[in-house]
Design a protein around this motif. Structure first.
Motif, PDB file in Angstrom:
ATOM      1  N   PHE A  75      25.727   5.127  24.444  1.00 46.31           N
ATOM      2  CA  PHE A  75      24.813   4.845  25.552  1.00 46.31           C
ATOM      3  C   PHE A  75      25.519   4.134  26.702  1.00 46.31           C
ATOM      4  O   PHE A  75      24.937   3.300  27.381  1.00 46.31           O
ATOM      5  N   ASN A  76      26.764   4.468  26.934  1.00 46.36           N
ATOM      6  CA  ASN A  76      27.532   3.870  28.020  1.00 46.36           C
ATOM      7  C   ASN A  76      27.267   4.646  29.306  1.00 46.36           C
ATOM      8  O   ASN A  76      27.719   5.780  29.470  1.00 46.36           O
ATOM      9  N   LEU A  77      26.536   4.046  30.235  1.00 48.58           N
ATOM     10  CA  LEU A  77      26.166   4.761  31.461  1.00 48.58           C
ATOM     11  C   LEU A  77      27.347   4.928  32.414  1.00 48.58           C
ATOM     12  O   LEU A  77      27.305   5.792  33.297  1.00 48.58           O
ATOM     13  N   SER A 103      15.009  10.760  25.958  1.00 47.87           N
ATOM     14  CA  SER A 103      14.475   9.590  26.655  1.00 47.87           C
ATOM     15  C   SER A 103      15.032   9.551  28.067  1.00 47.87           C
ATOM     16  O   SER A 103      16.026  10.220  28.385  1.00 47.87           O
ATOM     17  N   THR A 104      14.388   8.768  28.917  1.00 44.98           N
ATOM     18  CA  THR A 104      14.825   8.630  30.301  1.00 44.98           C
ATOM     19  C   THR A 104      14.965   7.150  30.624  1.00 44.98           C
ATOM     20  O   THR A 104      14.254   6.306  30.088  1.00 44.98           O
ATOM     21  N   LEU A 105      15.891   6.848  31.528  1.00 49.57           N
ATOM     22  CA  LEU A 105      16.136   5.473  31.945  1.00 49.57           C
ATOM     23  C   LEU A 105      16.474   5.471  33.425  1.00 49.57           C
ATOM     24  O   LEU A 105      17.454   6.096  33.845  1.00 49.57           O
ATOM     25  N   ALA A 106      15.652   4.796  34.199  1.00 51.08           N
ATOM     26  CA  ALA A 106      15.866   4.697  35.644  1.00 51.08           C
ATOM     27  C   ALA A 106      16.319   3.279  35.986  1.00 51.08           C
ATOM     28  O   ALA A 106      15.805   2.304  35.425  1.00 51.08           O
ATOM     29  N   PHE A 107      17.285   3.165  36.904  1.00 46.78           N
ATOM     30  CA  PHE A 107      17.853   1.874  37.304  1.00 46.78           C
ATOM     31  C   PHE A 107      17.608   1.619  38.788  1.00 46.78           C
ATOM     32  O   PHE A 107      17.705   2.543  39.609  1.00 46.78           O
ATOM     33  N   SER A 108      17.338   0.369  39.135  1.00 39.80           N
ATOM     34  CA  SER A 108      17.339  -0.068  40.522  1.00 39.80           C
ATOM     35  C   SER A 108      18.775  -0.334  40.965  1.00 39.80           C
ATOM     36  O   SER A 108      19.713  -0.333  40.150  1.00 39.80           O
ATOM     37  N   GLN A 109      18.953  -0.632  42.251  1.00 40.05           N
ATOM     38  CA  GLN A 109      20.285  -0.990  42.728  1.00 40.05           C
ATOM     39  C   GLN A 109      20.763  -2.287  42.090  1.00 40.05           C
ATOM     40  O   GLN A 109      21.954  -2.460  41.816  1.00 40.05           O
ATOM     41  N   SER A 110      19.826  -3.201  41.825  1.00 37.49           N
ATOM     42  CA  SER A 110      20.199  -4.450  41.148  1.00 37.49           C
ATOM     43  C   SER A 110      20.701  -4.181  39.739  1.00 37.49           C
ATOM     44  O   SER A 110      21.668  -4.807  39.275  1.00 37.49           O
ATOM     45  N   ALA A 111      20.049  -3.249  39.046  1.00 39.23           N
ATOM     46  CA  ALA A 111      20.488  -2.896  37.697  1.00 39.23           C
ATOM     47  C   ALA A 111      21.837  -2.192  37.731  1.00 39.23           C
ATOM     48  O   ALA A 111      22.692  -2.413  36.856  1.00 39.23           O
ATOM     49  N   VAL A 112      22.038  -1.339  38.738  1.00 38.16           N
ATOM     50  CA  VAL A 112      23.336  -0.665  38.884  1.00 38.16           C
ATOM     51  C   VAL A 112      24.437  -1.698  39.107  1.00 38.16           C
ATOM     52  O   VAL A 112      25.522  -1.626  38.511  1.00 38.16           O
ATOM     53  N   ALA A 113      24.151  -2.692  39.950  1.00 35.14           N
ATOM     54  CA  ALA A 113      25.140  -3.744  40.199  1.00 35.14           C
ATOM     55  C   ALA A 113      25.418  -4.539  38.927  1.00 35.14           C
ATOM     56  O   ALA A 113      26.578  -4.870  38.626  1.00 35.14           O
ATOM     57  N   ALA A 114      24.361  -4.830  38.167  1.00 33.64           N
ATOM     58  CA  ALA A 114      24.537  -5.575  36.918  1.00 33.64           C
ATOM     59  C   ALA A 114      25.339  -4.773  35.912  1.00 33.64           C
ATOM     60  O   ALA A 114      26.098  -5.346  35.109  1.00 33.64           O
ATOM     61  N   SER A 115      25.201  -3.450  35.943  1.00 38.54           N
ATOM     62  CA  SER A 115      25.910  -2.611  34.967  1.00 38.54           C
ATOM     63  C   SER A 115      27.423  -2.688  35.153  1.00 38.54           C
ATOM     64  O   SER A 115      28.179  -2.447  34.213  1.00 38.54           O
ATOM     65  N   LEU A 158      18.820  10.695  28.180  1.00 38.42           N
ATOM     66  CA  LEU A 158      19.586  10.297  27.001  1.00 38.42           C
ATOM     67  C   LEU A 158      19.079  11.037  25.770  1.00 38.42           C
ATOM     68  O   LEU A 158      17.869  11.260  25.619  1.00 38.42           O
ATOM     69  N   SER A 159      19.996  11.405  24.901  1.00 38.88           N
ATOM     70  CA  SER A 159      19.632  12.108  23.662  1.00 38.88           C
ATOM     71  C   SER A 159      19.195  11.080  22.624  1.00 38.88           C
ATOM     72  O   SER A 159      19.990  10.658  21.775  1.00 38.88           O
ATOM     73  N   ALA A 160      17.946  10.661  22.713  1.00 38.38           N
ATOM     74  CA  ALA A 160      17.421   9.622  21.827  1.00 38.38           C
ATOM     75  C   ALA A 160      15.928   9.514  22.043  1.00 38.38           C
ATOM     76  O   ALA A 160      15.391  10.022  23.035  1.00 38.38           O
ATOM     77  N   SER A 161      15.264   8.833  21.136  1.00 34.52           N
ATOM     78  CA  SER A 161      13.882   8.461  21.388  1.00 34.52           C
ATOM     79  C   SER A 161      13.866   7.339  22.414  1.00 34.52           C
ATOM     80  O   SER A 161      14.918   6.849  22.856  1.00 34.52           O
ATOM     81  N   GLY A 162      12.697   6.888  22.790  1.00 31.17           N
ATOM     82  CA  GLY A 162      12.598   5.833  23.788  1.00 31.17           C
ATOM     83  C   GLY A 162      13.316   4.561  23.395  1.00 31.17           C
ATOM     84  O   GLY A 162      13.811   3.817  24.261  1.00 31.17           O
ATOM     85  N   THR A 163      13.402   4.298  22.104  1.00 31.27           N
ATOM     86  CA  THR A 163      14.108   3.099  21.644  1.00 31.27           C
ATOM     87  C   THR A 163      15.567   3.124  22.067  1.00 31.27           C
ATOM     88  O   THR A 163      16.156   2.084  22.397  1.00 31.27           O
ATOM     89  N   GLY A 164      16.191   4.301  22.076  1.00 33.79           N
ATOM     90  CA  GLY A 164      17.564   4.414  22.535  1.00 33.79           C
ATOM     91  C   GLY A 164      17.707   4.021  23.997  1.00 33.79           C
ATOM     92  O   GLY A 164      18.673   3.345  24.378  1.00 33.79           O
ATOM     93  N   ALA A 165      16.743   4.423  24.815  1.00 29.90           N
ATOM     94  CA  ALA A 165      16.787   4.050  26.230  1.00 29.90           C
ATOM     95  C   ALA A 165      16.524   2.555  26.409  1.00 29.90           C
ATOM     96  O   ALA A 165      17.074   1.934  27.328  1.00 29.90           O
ATOM     97  N   MET A 166      15.670   1.975  25.564  1.00 28.75           N
ATOM     98  CA  MET A 166      15.470   0.521  25.596  1.00 28.75           C
ATOM     99  C   MET A 166      16.798  -0.192  25.340  1.00 28.75           C
ATOM    100  O   MET A 166      17.174  -1.126  26.058  1.00 28.75           O
ATOM    101  N   GLU A 167      17.502   0.264  24.324  1.00 25.32           N
ATOM    102  CA  GLU A 167      18.793  -0.346  23.991  1.00 25.32           C
ATOM    103  C   GLU A 167      19.780  -0.164  25.136  1.00 25.32           C
ATOM    104  O   GLU A 167      20.513  -1.104  25.491  1.00 25.32           O
ATOM    105  N   ALA A 168      19.822   1.030  25.727  1.00 22.28           N
ATOM    106  CA  ALA A 168      20.739   1.278  26.840  1.00 22.28           C
ATOM    107  C   ALA A 168      20.413   0.387  28.033  1.00 22.28           C
ATOM    108  O   ALA A 168      21.315  -0.050  28.761  1.00 22.28           O
ATOM    109  N   ALA A 169      19.139   0.109  28.256  1.00 21.36           N
ATOM    110  CA  ALA A 169      18.747  -0.768  29.360  1.00 21.36           C
ATOM    111  C   ALA A 169      19.326  -2.165  29.185  1.00 21.36           C
ATOM    112  O   ALA A 169      19.736  -2.806  30.163  1.00 21.36           O
TER     113      ALA A 169
END
Length: 393
Positions: free
Chosen positions: A227-229, A205-217, A62-73
């Motif tokens: 930040f729409n994945l 920034s980087t953001l990794a998702f589990s399968q549970s997070a993918v399902a929640a998304s 993501l084109s952001a500092s880590g805070t952007g990835a926190m928000e995207a999470a």
């Protein structure tokens, strides 16, 4: 310092130093982000980020500092009105709380004194009292205190007490420093930033998702646009991003990750642990009070001047003016009382000895009783002992 010989030395926990080869790459003319050449680089970066996160699941840039990835999470996994539990033990944990409140999530807190690590048993008890918790938010390495939370045990507590809750981890000063195996430990979202152990300038920034997070998304309904994945997924198969990425940073990250893969994760983790322990021994030999009494982070070390509050800021200013060294100050109640020294990313043993030598000189210059050479000697002795223990190539 004479301006002819002025040399900037960064020992703050971000931004951290950038290797010469990386700086050279950043100075080149960038590729266009919609070309096959860049797509190949980006796909390799995603693959190597998955290696670093130790996951078989997607990792986003993501084109952001880590805070952007926190928000995207948060925005890509949660729904309006969801209840979240924040493990609050420092300044950056407060950011989780503020962010969750901004999206009208219901926030509960597991609050701890700064300088202490979360207790998995206590976390489990809190979750048992709050069965509707949809996510637990935590820092891996709390950068404001130098504490490393027991992430594996906390993840186990979350899954045992609340199988539906997501475990979301800010690993901005932990990824690439110590083990964070997402799939093995049960981490659902793992956040990091470029200006830490990834040895790049800020901006990615980087953001990794589990399968549970993918399902929640797929069910998440919090507002999001940039930040729409889901938008990212539409471009991912062709090696592209939804929006214009920081091309130069990604090309440089490709070099860093390839080198990390060749080195292997365990040697990288051991290197950081060695620097951290040597640094702590050096500071203690100078009579300084380490802030993290237990669970110290391998990414940075914080220490206090409790009896002479302005001394911390004076030391920071002295080493900056005399040697061009940047140390980090304390935050909130510890402003003026704490100094933080980083040892994550592009550092080696001689860098730590340099920092310790400057700190010794600063203490002496500020009329603090100190035996010059004791800190450097203690760290050097430890580094030599560890060197003797290492198998020869």
């Amino acid at each position: 310092m004479h301006p002819v010989f002025n040399k900037a030395r960064i020992f703050a926990p971000g931004p951290t130093p950038v290797p010469e080869e990386v700086r050279a790459l950043l100075g080149q003319s960038p590729l266009h982000h919609r070309t096959p050449e860049f797509a190949a680089i980006l796909q390799r970066v995603w693959k190597n980020l998955a290696f670093l996160c130790q996951t078989q699941n997607p990792v986003y840039t993501l084109s952001a500092s880590g805070t952007g990835a926190m928000e995207a999470a948060l925005t890509n996994t949660l729904c309006s009105g969801d209840e979240v539990l924040v493990i609050n033990a420092g300044k950056f944990a407060e950011r989780w709380k503020q962010m969750a409140e901004a999206y009208c999530l219901r926030v509960a807190e597991y609050t701890l004194p700064w300088g202490t690590a979360a207790d998995p048993t206590q976390l489990g008890e809190l979750l048992a009292q709050r069965p509707n918790t949809r996510a637990v938010l935590v820092q891996a390495s709390e950068t404001s205190t130098g504490v490393l939370h027991p992430i594996r045990e906390l993840a186990q507590a979350v899954k045992q007490k609340s199988s539906d809750a997501l475990f979301i981890v800010d690993a901005i000063t932990a990824l690439g420093v110590c083990p964070m195996p997402m799939d093995e430990w049960g981490i659902d979202a793992l956040v990091s930033g470029s200006q830490k152990a990834l040895m790049l300038p800020p901006g990615l920034s980087t953001l990794a998702f589990s399968q549970s997070a993918v399902a929640a998304s797929r069910k998440a309904n919090l507002p999001r646009f940039y930040f729409n994945l889901k938008a990212e997924e539409k471009f991912r198969s062709s090696g592209q991003t939804a929006w214009t990425p920081p091309v130069g940073l990604i090309i440089a990250l490709d070099l860093v990750l390839e080198r990390m893969r060749l080195c292997g994760l365990e040697p990288i983790f051991d290197h950081h642990q060695r620097l951290a322990e040597g640094t702590r021994r050096g500071l203690e030999a100078l009579g300084l009070e380490l802030f993290a009494k237990s669970h110290p982070a391998p990414s940075l070390t914080a220490w206090l001047f409790p009896e002479r509050a302005p001394l911390a800021d004076k030391l920071i200013e002295w080493v900056r003016a005399r040697f061009g060294i940047t140390l980090a100050e304390g935050q909130d109640a510890y402003k003026g009382k704490m100094v933080r020294l980083a040892h994550l990313g592009y550092f080696d043993e001689l860098d730590m000895l340099t920092a310790l030598g400057a700190i010794e000189m600063a203490l002496a210059a500020l009329d603090v009783p100190v035996k010059l050479g004791y800190g450097v000697a203690a760290a050097s002795k430890y580094f030599l002992e560890r060197e003797a223990m290492c198998p020869k190539a």
